[in-house]
Structures are given as C-alpha cells and as structure tokens.
Design a protein around this motif. Structure first.
Motif, PDB file in Angstrom:
ATOM      1  N   ALA A 190       3.574  -7.635  -1.606  1.00 44.51           N
ATOM      2  CA  ALA A 190       3.537  -8.225  -0.269  1.00 44.51           C
ATOM      3  C   ALA A 190       4.546  -7.519   0.620  1.00 44.51           C
ATOM      4  O   ALA A 190       5.440  -6.807   0.135  1.00 44.51           O
ATOM      5  CB  ALA A 190       3.851  -9.725  -0.341  1.00 44.51           C
ATOM      6  N   ASN A 191       4.400  -7.705   1.913  1.00 39.82           N
ATOM      7  CA  ASN A 191       5.338  -7.119   2.865  1.00 39.82           C
ATOM      8  C   ASN A 191       6.739  -7.686   2.662  1.00 39.82           C
ATOM      9  O   ASN A 191       6.914  -8.833   2.262  1.00 39.82           O
ATOM     10  CB  ASN A 191       4.873  -7.379   4.294  1.00 39.82           C
ATOM     11  N   GLY A 192       7.735  -6.855   2.957  1.00 35.68           N
ATOM     12  CA  GLY A 192       9.119  -7.298   2.876  1.00 35.68           C
ATOM     13  C   GLY A 192       9.753  -7.126   1.517  1.00 35.68           C
ATOM     14  O   GLY A 192      10.959  -7.351   1.362  1.00 35.68           O
TER      15      GLY A 192
ATOM     16  N   CYS B 214       0.827  -1.201   0.000  1.00 35.73           N
ATOM     17  CA  CYS B 214       0.000   0.000   0.000  1.00 35.73           C
ATOM     18  C   CYS B 214       0.862   1.252   0.000  1.00 35.73           C
ATOM     19  O   CYS B 214       0.597   2.199  -0.746  1.00 35.73           O
ATOM     20  CB  CYS B 214      -0.925   0.003   1.209  1.00 35.73           C
ATOM     21  N   ARG B 215       1.904   1.282   0.815  1.00 37.38           N
ATOM     22  CA  ARG B 215       2.741   2.473   0.908  1.00 37.38           C
ATOM     23  C   ARG B 215       3.575   2.670  -0.362  1.00 37.38           C
ATOM     24  O   ARG B 215       3.788   3.796  -0.810  1.00 37.38           O
ATOM     25  CB  ARG B 215       3.623   2.381   2.147  1.00 37.38           C
ATOM     26  N   ALA B 216       4.058   1.585  -0.950  1.00 36.28           N
ATOM     27  CA  ALA B 216       4.784   1.707  -2.216  1.00 36.28           C
ATOM     28  C   ALA B 216       3.875   2.267  -3.302  1.00 36.28           C
ATOM     29  O   ALA B 216       4.319   3.041  -4.166  1.00 36.28           O
ATOM     30  CB  ALA B 216       5.339   0.346  -2.634  1.00 36.28           C
ATOM     31  N   SER B 217       2.611   1.909  -3.258  1.00 38.35           N
ATOM     32  CA  SER B 217       1.632   2.425  -4.205  1.00 38.35           C
ATOM     33  C   SER B 217       1.304   3.888  -3.914  1.00 38.35           C
ATOM     34  O   SER B 217       1.290   4.738  -4.822  1.00 38.35           O
ATOM     35  CB  SER B 217       0.362   1.571  -4.131  1.00 38.35           C
ATOM     36  N   LEU B 218       1.066   4.206  -2.640  1.00 35.88           N
ATOM     37  CA  LEU B 218       0.729   5.567  -2.233  1.00 35.88           C
ATOM     38  C   LEU B 218       1.796   6.564  -2.669  1.00 35.88           C
ATOM     39  O   LEU B 218       1.482   7.646  -3.185  1.00 35.88           O
ATOM     40  CB  LEU B 218       0.556   5.603  -0.715  1.00 35.88           C
ATOM     41  N   PHE B 219       3.064   6.225  -2.459  1.00 41.12           N
ATOM     42  CA  PHE B 219       4.144   7.178  -2.723  1.00 41.12           C
ATOM     43  C   PHE B 219       4.748   7.038  -4.126  1.00 41.12           C
ATOM     44  O   PHE B 219       5.771   7.649  -4.409  1.00 41.12           O
ATOM     45  CB  PHE B 219       5.215   7.057  -1.645  1.00 41.12           C
ATOM     46  N   SER B 220       4.096   6.257  -4.983  1.00 43.85           N
ATOM     47  CA  SER B 220       4.550   6.170  -6.376  1.00 43.85           C
ATOM     48  C   SER B 220       3.492   6.607  -7.366  1.00 43.85           C
ATOM     49  O   SER B 220       3.811   7.067  -8.462  1.00 43.85           O
ATOM     50  CB  SER B 220       4.979   4.734  -6.712  1.00 43.85           C
ATOM     51  N   GLY B 221       2.201   6.451  -7.013  1.00 48.50           N
ATOM     52  CA  GLY B 221       1.123   6.788  -7.935  1.00 48.50           C
ATOM     53  C   GLY B 221       0.708   5.648  -8.830  1.00 48.50           C
ATOM     54  O   GLY B 221      -0.052   5.848  -9.787  1.00 48.50           O
ATOM     55  N   TYR B 222       1.180   4.415  -8.514  1.00 46.61           N
ATOM     56  CA  TYR B 222       0.873   3.247  -9.333  1.00 46.61           C
ATOM     57  C   TYR B 222       0.300   2.127  -8.466  1.00 46.61           C
ATOM     58  O   TYR B 222       0.602   2.025  -7.269  1.00 46.61           O
ATOM     59  CB  TYR B 222       2.128   2.749 -10.045  1.00 46.61           C
ATOM     60  N   TYR B 223      -0.488   1.262  -9.087  1.00 44.56           N
ATOM     61  CA  TYR B 223      -1.043   0.110  -8.381  1.00 44.56           C
ATOM     62  C   TYR B 223       0.068  -0.886  -8.033  1.00 44.56           C
ATOM     63  O   TYR B 223       1.130  -0.906  -8.683  1.00 44.56           O
ATOM     64  CB  TYR B 223      -2.107  -0.571  -9.239  1.00 44.56           C
ATOM     65  N   PRO B 224      -0.166  -1.745  -7.040  1.00 43.45           N
ATOM     66  CA  PRO B 224       0.870  -2.702  -6.641  1.00 43.45           C
ATOM     67  C   PRO B 224       1.375  -3.588  -7.774  1.00 43.45           C
ATOM     68  O   PRO B 224       2.575  -3.884  -7.841  1.00 43.45           O
ATOM     69  CB  PRO B 224       0.177  -3.510  -5.546  1.00 43.45           C
ATOM     70  N   HIS B 225       0.494  -4.050  -8.664  1.00 46.66           N
ATOM     71  CA  HIS B 225       0.988  -4.924  -9.739  1.00 46.66           C
ATOM     72  C   HIS B 225       1.909  -4.167 -10.683  1.00 46.66           C
ATOM     73  O   HIS B 225       2.710  -4.780 -11.389  1.00 46.66           O
ATOM     74  CB  HIS B 225      -0.174  -5.561 -10.510  1.00 46.66           C
ATOM     75  N   THR B 226       1.788  -2.832 -10.713  1.00 44.37           N
ATOM     76  CA  THR B 226       2.689  -2.028 -11.539  1.00 44.37           C
ATOM     77  C   THR B 226       4.021  -1.812 -10.842  1.00 44.37           C
ATOM     78  O   THR B 226       5.088  -1.913 -11.464  1.00 44.37           O
ATOM     79  CB  THR B 226       2.044  -0.670 -11.869  1.00 44.37           C
TER      80      THR B 226
ATOM     81  N   MET C 220       7.600   4.820   7.529  1.00 44.75           N
ATOM     82  CA  MET C 220       7.341   4.870   6.093  1.00 44.75           C
ATOM     83  C   MET C 220       7.228   3.455   5.530  1.00 44.75           C
ATOM     84  O   MET C 220       6.538   3.204   4.568  1.00 44.75           O
ATOM     85  CB  MET C 220       8.459   5.610   5.364  1.00 44.75           C
ATOM     86  N   HIS C 221       7.967   2.546   6.151  1.00 45.07           N
ATOM     87  CA  HIS C 221       7.979   1.133   5.764  1.00 45.07           C
ATOM     88  C   HIS C 221       8.601   0.918   4.395  1.00 45.07           C
ATOM     89  O   HIS C 221       8.218   0.006   3.652  1.00 45.07           O
ATOM     90  CB  HIS C 221       6.577   0.535   5.811  1.00 45.07           C
ATOM     91  N   THR C 222       9.580   1.788   4.030  1.00 38.83           N
ATOM     92  CA  THR C 222      10.378   1.473   2.860  1.00 38.83           C
ATOM     93  C   THR C 222      11.183   0.204   3.146  1.00 38.83           C
ATOM     94  O   THR C 222      11.437  -0.157   4.301  1.00 38.83           O
ATOM     95  CB  THR C 222      11.358   2.611   2.535  1.00 38.83           C
TER      96      THR C 222
END
Length: 482
Positions: free
Chosen positions: A73-75, A56-68, A99-101
């Motif tokens: 998944a975590n980790g 979710c956070r990778a998506s939030l701070f990139s502007g793209y869906y997770p599959h993109t 931030m969970h980067t």
C-alpha cells in the motif's frame, strides 16, 4: 554494439494505456511518444503488479511482486532496488522527478537524486520540501493544492480538474522536463548513464496550463458509460470506495456519485491535456539527448506506474484492478539495437523491465527474481510472454473496505479475489472487454473461476519457494542503500 548503452527510463504517474495516438487513441496528440513507438517496440499488453503508486514502484525497481517486497500500500517504506547493480558495472545513476520511495529522499541506489513528489501532498511527508517546492519558493510562490483549491466555490464539482495558473514553466511536469534538459546539457559525464525521469502527471490534480486545457475542452472525447446494473454489481469494497472518495478529497479530487457529462468531459479534457504536455517534454528530452551526442547509443523506455478509472465503473483514480488501471503503455525504443515499428501483444508485467535493463548493462541477475527479461521479444526471437499476470493491493487510504485483493488475468478472463470474503469478480474479457458483467456467481463460469483460483494458489506457492531467501532483504537502512 559493444559500447554500453545509455538507458533513459521515462515514467509517468497514473497514465492510462489509451492516451497515445500511435497506440490507437485518436483523440490524443502525442507526436513525440508516437515517434518512440514508430522507432521502437510497443508492448500492448503490459500490466502492473499493483494498482497504486508505491507498491507498484517498489515492485518495478526490485524485480519482486508486492507480497514479496512486503509493500502492499502507499506510504510503506521501501528503498532497496536493483539500481545499485548498475553502479557496480560502471553506470552513473540519476533520478529526476518522482520515484515515490519512502522516505522520499532515500538514495535507492542512485548517484544523484532530484526529488519531485506528489502535486498535492497533504498527509504523509507533508513537510518534505522537494526540488519543485524550492523552485516555487524561490519565485515567492507555493504549489496549487487542496488548501487553495478548497477556497473555490466550484471546488466540489471540478473532480480534481483545475488549470495551472502560475508561471507555465513551474507546472510540475514542465518543471521536471526542464530540470532534465538542464542536467543533460550541463553535466559532463564519461560513464554510461542510467536516468529515471519521473513525471508527476497526469496524476491529479489534473492541472494543465490553460492553453492545453482549452484545446481538449473543444474536442469530442471518449466518456465513461456506466449504468445502474454495473454499479449494483460492484463488490462492497468498491462501493465503499465510491462513497469514501466523495467524503475525502484525496489529491484534490472531490468525487461525485453521479457526475454530469459536462463534469466528466472536463475531467478527461484536463487529463488528456496533461498527457500532451508531458509528450512535449519527452520531445525536448529527446532533443537534448541528441544535442549532447547521447541519443544514438541510448535505449529509451516510456511507461507509467498504473492508470486511472476517470469515471469508468463509477470510480475515481486507481486501486481497483480494472483494465483502465492495470494496463499501461510500455514502449522501448533503440532503433540501432532493436527493429522498430513493432507491437508485441503477449502479456508481460511492468516489473519485467528490471531484468531487461540489467541484461543491457551487463549486470548480474538474481535467480530469485519474479520478473522476467523482455529481451527475447525485443531481439525478435521466440517469446511467449506470460500465461497469467497478477496484481495485488492491501488496505490503503482510499481502499478502506478490503484488507487485501489479488487479480489474476489470463488472455481471456480476469478474476479478482478479496481475502476472507465469499464475493469477488470474474470477467470474460473476450465477450465483455469493458468488464461490466460480473460472472463470479454464474454457474456457467464455475469452471473458469476454479481454474483462475488454482492459478492464483500456484502463483503464491511458487513465489514462496522462489523468494524464500530474500524476503528480509527488500528494505535496507538508508545508509546502506546508497
């Protein structure tokens, strides 16, 4: 206003929508978040793009869906963000808290990072010492976590609910709030500010200080209502998850397949108490912004990365895309820029904050963004929102029974598709808002099921075309992400 605004983004971890008094949660006391809602715009139908933290956070701070992004998944590693665009247009960018980067201390576009991660870090990154670890060590202490909680004779009956019995100012959310106030009051800064405050709570262990825990233990609270019929309708991955969470105590939560009302009351009391503690810190952050002359020209965002079942549907924590997990609070407050006291019910996605923030800052947007701007809604012009929202999750440490699931939700129905399987979930949200009656195999629901499956297919096709040139650019070497 011609001056670029300061932007303060407050992100909690695992906070349900129904935990804010101003948004209808009468069992809560949240006067400071209520103040944001009274002065701001509340998006009452905001859904996350993934039902767990990292994707979710990778998506939030990139502007793209997770599959993109490739982060399902975590980790999984991620570090590329749109935050670097804010630096390019003159912002000083700061993260205090979670931030969970992955890795935890990746620059991720920030000028400054003060990292605080999970309350109970037990697997990946176990030996990463964050700012909170260091503060505890300076006091001759270490965080309360599984290795300590397991020594308690009542450990397996607590469902992750434990009071914080060390000095109150060192509880994780109090610590992040305190560090934020310290930074705001001591850092001289001429540039406009972009600040992300990441509270670790109310993610488990659910660990309020005793005074807040006692307050909510005395209250009548909404508790989950789960019957055998609902449990029998759970798809196999969620049945497996229920048993997995009994056997493996992720985040200090040892689950129970048939928890008592007393156990559930304590679980929710501690969770709600943790939310009110965060609310107090939000108020003190607002006070610090006012004291330093930044509040009048600030845009304040309050949201969370996903919710928590808290026993609803017989489940613990997240990963399953029920409303309690996918729907999150989203409040944007800037009374001198946007008319406050409004609620917007059109469907939006959490990652839509990205283009919205970039527009405030005057930073460029990518044509390939899958997120959309919320500024038309904030500015009071025509805004129809999204016809569908989507949420996706890959196999994870808790979701061990599914390789990949995808949720598509319209205004009236929700479908959950499990890759490679003939089973799934389909809910009529108008007649079954609590998602207890699965219509996946119901003949009368066949048409709406096919409509949503078609929407899911078209979404993937559109995404593939839109993002065809950026898929290899969502993770960058650490040296390049500064």
């Amino acid at each position: 206003m011609s001056k670029k605004p300061d932007i303060v983004m407050i992100v909690t971890d695992q906070q349900r929508y129904d935990t804010i008094r101003a948004l209808g949660a009468r069992h809560m006391d949240t006067p400071n978040i209520d103040r944001l809602a009274a002065r701001g715009v509340s998006f009452t139908n905001c859904h996350v793009t993934a039902p767990s933290c990292v994707p979710c956070r990778a998506s939030l701070f990139s502007g793209y869906y997770p599959h993109t992004t490739g982060v399902l998944a975590n980790g999984q590693e991620w570090s590329r963000t749109w935050i670097s665009k804010l630096r390019q247009v003159g912002y000083h960018t700061v993260n205090i808290g979670k931030m969970h980067t992955i890795p935890y201390d990746a620059p991720a576009g920030f000028d400054e990072r003060y990292v605080v991660e999970n309350k109970d870090r037990y697997y990946e990154g176990r030996w990463f010492f964050d700012e909170w670890d260091k503060a505890l060590a300076a006091h001759g202490l270490k965080k309360q976590q599984r290795e300590e909680y397991r020594k308690r004779p009542d450990y397996r009956s607590r469902l992750g609910a434990f009071t914080w019995d060390l000095p109150p100012h060192l509880q994780s959310d109090n610590f992040v709030g305190g560090m934020t106030k310290w930074w705001l009051k001591t850092k001289p800064l001429e540039k406009p500010l972009f600040l992300v405050v990441g509270f670790p709570g109310p993610h488990p262990p659910y660990d309020p200080t005793p005074d807040y825990a006692e307050k909510y233990m005395k209250r009548d609270l909404p508790l989950p209502e789960v019957d055998e019929e609902e449990l029998q309708q759970l798809p196999p991955p969620f049945v497996e998850k229920r048993h997995h969470d009994v056997e493996v105590d992720h985040d200090s939560v040892a689950w129970d397949l048939d928890p008592s009302r007393e156990q559930l009351h304590r679980l929710r009391a501690y969770y709600y108490a943790n939310v009110e503690m965060i609310d107090r810190e939000v108020g003190e952050i607002l006070d610090a912004l006012e004291e330093t002359g930044r509040l009048d020209n600030a845009i304040i965002i309050f949201t969370s990365d996903h919710g928590d079942c808290l026993g609803d549907h017989g489940l613990s924590q997240k990963w399953a895309p029920y409303e309690q997990v996918t729907r999150v609070p989203l409040i944007i407050s800037a009374s001198k820029r946007f008319q406050g006291g409004r609620m917007i019910d059109e469907m939006v996605q959490l990652f839509d904050l990205g283009p919205t923030i970039l527009e405030w800052a005057g930073a460029p947007l990518e044509d390939s963004y899958e997120a959309i701007s919320l500024n038309p809604a904030l500015e009071g012009v025509d805004f129809k929102g999204r016809d569908h929202v989507f949420c996706e999750q890959g196999r994870d440490v808790n979701l061990t029974g599914a390789d990949y699931l995808t949720m598509v939700r319209s205004r009236t129905h929700k479908l959950v598709h499990f890759a490679g399987q003939t089973y799934g979930q389909l809910f009529d949200l108008q007649n079954d808002p609590h998602e207890r009656h699965n219509l996946w195999d119901a003949p009368e629901a066949a048409q709406i099921k096919q409509t949503l499956l078609t929407a899911l297919m078209e979404w993937h096709v559109d995404s593939t075309v839109r993002t065809r040139n950026i898929r290899k650019r969502t993770v960058v070497p650490i040296a390049e992400s500064a």
